[in-house]
Design a protein around this motif. Sequence first.
Motif, PDB file in Angstrom:
ATOM      1  N   PRO A  48       0.698   2.858  -4.300  1.00 46.97           N
ATOM      2  CA  PRO A  48      -0.702   2.654  -4.718  1.00 46.97           C
ATOM      3  C   PRO A  48      -0.833   2.100  -6.133  1.00 46.97           C
ATOM      4  O   PRO A  48      -1.697   1.255  -6.396  1.00 46.97           O
ATOM      5  CB  PRO A  48      -1.301   4.064  -4.638  1.00 46.97           C
ATOM      6  CG  PRO A  48      -0.452   4.791  -3.654  1.00 46.97           C
ATOM      7  CD  PRO A  48       0.933   4.232  -3.814  1.00 46.97           C
ATOM      8  N   LEU A  49       0.015   2.542  -7.058  1.00 46.24           N
ATOM      9  CA  LEU A  49      -0.110   2.062  -8.433  1.00 46.24           C
ATOM     10  C   LEU A  49       0.263   0.590  -8.547  1.00 46.24           C
ATOM     11  O   LEU A  49      -0.117  -0.085  -9.498  1.00 46.24           O
ATOM     12  CB  LEU A  49       0.780   2.882  -9.375  1.00 46.24           C
ATOM     13  CG  LEU A  49       0.395   4.351  -9.537  1.00 46.24           C
ATOM     14  CD1 LEU A  49       1.365   5.043 -10.478  1.00 46.24           C
ATOM     15  CD2 LEU A  49      -1.031   4.491 -10.070  1.00 46.24           C
ATOM     16  N   THR A  77       0.809  -1.219   0.000  1.00 47.58           N
ATOM     17  CA  THR A  77       0.000   0.000   0.000  1.00 47.58           C
ATOM     18  C   THR A  77       0.846   1.275   0.000  1.00 47.58           C
ATOM     19  O   THR A  77       0.324   2.355  -0.259  1.00 47.58           O
ATOM     20  CB  THR A  77      -0.999   0.024   1.187  1.00 47.58           C
ATOM     21  OG1 THR A  77      -0.281  -0.246   2.402  1.00 47.58           O
ATOM     22  CG2 THR A  77      -2.084  -1.014   1.014  1.00 47.58           C
ATOM     23  N   MET A  79      -1.898  -7.453  -8.840  1.00 51.55           N
ATOM     24  CA  MET A  79      -2.992  -8.387  -9.125  1.00 51.55           C
ATOM     25  C   MET A  79      -2.804  -8.990 -10.515  1.00 51.55           C
ATOM     26  O   MET A  79      -2.955 -10.201 -10.706  1.00 51.55           O
ATOM     27  CB  MET A  79      -4.345  -7.654  -9.049  1.00 51.55           C
ATOM     28  CG  MET A  79      -4.854  -7.412  -7.649  1.00 51.55           C
ATOM     29  SD  MET A  79      -5.222  -8.937  -6.715  1.00 51.55           S
ATOM     30  CE  MET A  79      -6.774  -9.434  -7.468  1.00 51.55           C
ATOM     31  N   LEU A 130      -0.726  -1.815  -6.786  1.00 46.45           N
ATOM     32  CA  LEU A 130      -1.759  -2.758  -6.346  1.00 46.45           C
ATOM     33  C   LEU A 130      -2.415  -3.490  -7.515  1.00 46.45           C
ATOM     34  O   LEU A 130      -2.475  -4.718  -7.530  1.00 46.45           O
ATOM     35  CB  LEU A 130      -2.811  -2.023  -5.504  1.00 46.45           C
ATOM     36  CG  LEU A 130      -2.260  -1.410  -4.212  1.00 46.45           C
ATOM     37  CD1 LEU A 130      -3.273  -0.438  -3.602  1.00 46.45           C
ATOM     38  CD2 LEU A 130      -1.933  -2.495  -3.204  1.00 46.45           C
ATOM     39  N   THR A 131      -2.902  -2.731  -8.486  1.00 44.47           N
ATOM     40  CA  THR A 131      -3.536  -3.372  -9.630  1.00 44.47           C
ATOM     41  C   THR A 131      -2.499  -4.143 -10.447  1.00 44.47           C
ATOM     42  O   THR A 131      -2.765  -5.243 -10.951  1.00 44.47           O
ATOM     43  CB  THR A 131      -4.277  -2.323 -10.480  1.00 44.47           C
ATOM     44  OG1 THR A 131      -5.229  -1.649  -9.642  1.00 44.47           O
ATOM     45  CG2 THR A 131      -5.025  -2.965 -11.633  1.00 44.47           C
ATOM     46  N   PHE A 174      -2.952  -7.297   0.363  1.00 44.56           N
ATOM     47  CA  PHE A 174      -2.052  -6.158   0.182  1.00 44.56           C
ATOM     48  C   PHE A 174      -2.203  -5.262   1.407  1.00 44.56           C
ATOM     49  O   PHE A 174      -3.307  -4.814   1.717  1.00 44.56           O
ATOM     50  CB  PHE A 174      -2.402  -5.382  -1.089  1.00 44.56           C
ATOM     51  CG  PHE A 174      -2.324  -6.229  -2.322  1.00 44.56           C
ATOM     52  CD1 PHE A 174      -1.098  -6.663  -2.795  1.00 44.56           C
ATOM     53  CD2 PHE A 174      -3.471  -6.622  -2.985  1.00 44.56           C
ATOM     54  CE1 PHE A 174      -1.010  -7.477  -3.922  1.00 44.56           C
ATOM     55  CE2 PHE A 174      -3.398  -7.437  -4.113  1.00 44.56           C
ATOM     56  CZ  PHE A 174      -2.165  -7.859  -4.579  1.00 44.56           C
TER      57      PHE A 174
END
Lengths: 176, 176
Positions: A92-93, A89, A99, A95-96, A116
Motif C-alpha cells: 500500500p505505501l 496493491t 506515482m 502506491l503514492t 495499480f
Amino acid sequence: MRLLIDMDDVLADTGAKILDVFNQRNGLQLEKSFFEDKHFYEYIKGHNSYRDALYEPGFFRDIKVFPDAIDVVKELNEKFEVYIVSAATEFPLSLTEKMEWLDEHFPFISWRNRVFCGDKSIVHGDIMIDDHARNFENFSGRKILFHSMHNTQVQGYERVKSWREIRDLIGCAGKE
Amino acid sequence: MRLLIDMDDVLADTGAKILDVFNQRNGLQLEKSFFEDKHFYEYIKGHNSYRDALYEPGFFRDIKVFPDAIDVVKELNEKFEVYIVSAATEFPLSLTEKMEWLDEHFPFISWRNRVFCGDKSIVHGDIMIDDHARNFENFSGRKILFHSMHNTQVQGYERVKSWREIRDLIGCAGKE
C-alpha cells in the motif's frame, strides 16, 4: 494499439535494490549475473528474506530507471496507447511513491494511463511487457518477457534484455 | 462472472463530503435532494469550487460507507469475482488512503482484487457498477448506474439508488 508496460524490473531496476538488501542480510556480494543459470526463488529459500523491505516506507521511491527506458517509452508513447500497469496493491505505501516516481521519470505518461492493481488479469491490451510470466496467463495479446535475475529459467516467451531491444522489436508496430 | 465495483459515490458517500465542502465555501446549506432536477456540474460553475479539497491529505480516508454496502458486497463476493475499481490516480495521495479505507471497511476484498486507475477503459468484466456514465463508454458488459447528485440528469442506463436494490437486481446472477 494498446501497450501495457510493467514498472518493477521493467522500467525500474527493482532487482538491483532487492539484491542489495538480500546481500546485506546474508553477508553476500552476489551480482545479478550469478542467477543466469539458477532459479532465483529456489536459491533464496535457504537465506534471510528481503521481502519485508518491500513494505517499508520509501523502498520504491528511489529505484533507478533502466537505461534507455525513458527515451524508448517516450517514442513508443507516440505510436501506441501506452499504459503503465503495476501490480502494486500488495504494498500500500508503494502506491503514492510509484506515482511520484512516474511523475519524476515518466511525466509524459498521464495519470489517466497509470494502473495499480493486484491481479493483472483485470486489464486488457494488445502487447504486455512484463518480467513475471504469471501476468501473461490470462492475457490474450502479445507477451514480451523482460529479462530479470528471477526469470532466467522461464521458457516459452519472447524475451528482451534491454529497452533498445524493445525499440527494435515493436518500435514499428504501433499506429495499427 | 466478474463484477467491477467503483468506490467514490458507490461504496463511499464521497458526494456528502463534497457537498459539505461546497456548502462551506459558498455559504450555502444545500442537501443532495436539491440536485434531483438539476445538472450538478452546471449549477456549481457559478460558485466557489470544491475541487482542490480532493487533493488534500486525508480527504478520502474518513468518508462514510453507504448503508448496506458492506453486507451486500460481502454476499456478492461469494457469488461473483468482485473487483473494486477506482479512478484514483488523478489524486496521488488518495491511493494509500483508499487502501486503508478498504482495509477498514472491506477487508474481505483482497489487495489482489483492488484496482486504481485513471481511464477505466483498461479494465474488463461482466458487470460494472459506477456513478459516472463516462466509465461505461468502452465497457462491453452490463452497466449499472449508481444514483448520485451529479448524475440525476443522465439517461439511458439501468439505475440503482441503494445497495439493497443492487442485491435485488444481481444477487442471483452470480455463479454463472
